[in-house]
Design a protein around this motif. Structure first.
Motif, short mmCIF file in Angstrom:
data_model
loop_
_atom_site.label_atom_id
_atom_site.label_comp_id
_atom_site.label_asym_id
_atom_site.label_seq_id
_atom_site.Cartn_x
_atom_site.Cartn_y
_atom_site.Cartn_z
N UNK A 73 0.84 -1.19 0.00
CA UNK A 73 0.00 0.00 0.00
C UNK A 73 0.88 1.24 0.00
N UNK A 74 0.38 2.30 -0.60
CA UNK A 74 1.19 3.51 -0.76
C UNK A 74 1.10 4.45 0.43
N UNK A 79 -2.14 1.27 5.37
CA UNK A 79 -1.41 0.18 6.01
C UNK A 79 -1.94 -0.03 7.43
N UNK A 80 -2.08 1.08 8.17
CA UNK A 80 -2.58 1.00 9.55
C UNK A 80 -3.98 0.39 9.60
N UNK A 81 -4.84 0.75 8.65
CA UNK A 81 -6.21 0.22 8.63
C UNK A 81 -6.20 -1.28 8.37
N UNK A 82 -5.38 -1.73 7.41
CA UNK A 82 -5.30 -3.17 7.11
C UNK A 82 -4.75 -3.92 8.32
#
Length: 108
Positions: A73-74, A79-82
């Motif tokens: 992810x960019x 990233x934190x959400x995933x």
């Protein structure tokens, strides 16, 4: 923060003295794909590009031994959400481990 990409940040403006716009594409020869990449680079992605890219997306990743493929992810917030969602799905007790690093400077 309203900053989305590193080059939109105040730090970038302070540190980067010269910006160079690259205009010739060397590693791609498909004009349609080059156009799609340019839309993404410019932040102006058309519905047709979104549709084409969505068809390439693997909606159900293959699971081998229960291990999911890495997702790239960019943006950090994505990233934190995933990561948060994956941690929420874990059905195990939390474990804490202590570590002691030894060495100096960059050796650690």
């Amino acid at each position: 923060s309203s900053v989305k990409m590193c080059f939109e940040s105040e730090a970038w403006r302070r540190c980067v003295e010269e910006t160079i716009l690259l205009t010739k594409v060397y590693r791609q020869n498909n004009d349609t794909f080059i156009g799609m990449l340019n839309e993404i680079r410019e932040g102006k992605v058309s519905e047709s590009t979104i549709e084409r890219l969505s068809k390439l997306s693997n909606k159900s990743p293959l699971k081998k031994d229960g291990i999911l493929p890495t997702t790239l992810l960019a943006r950090r917030k994505d990233v934190d959400a995933v990561n948060k969602e994956q941690l929420r799905r874990l059905n195990h007790r939390e474990h804490h481990f202590k570590a002691k690093d030894i060495g100096e400077g960059r050796d650690i």
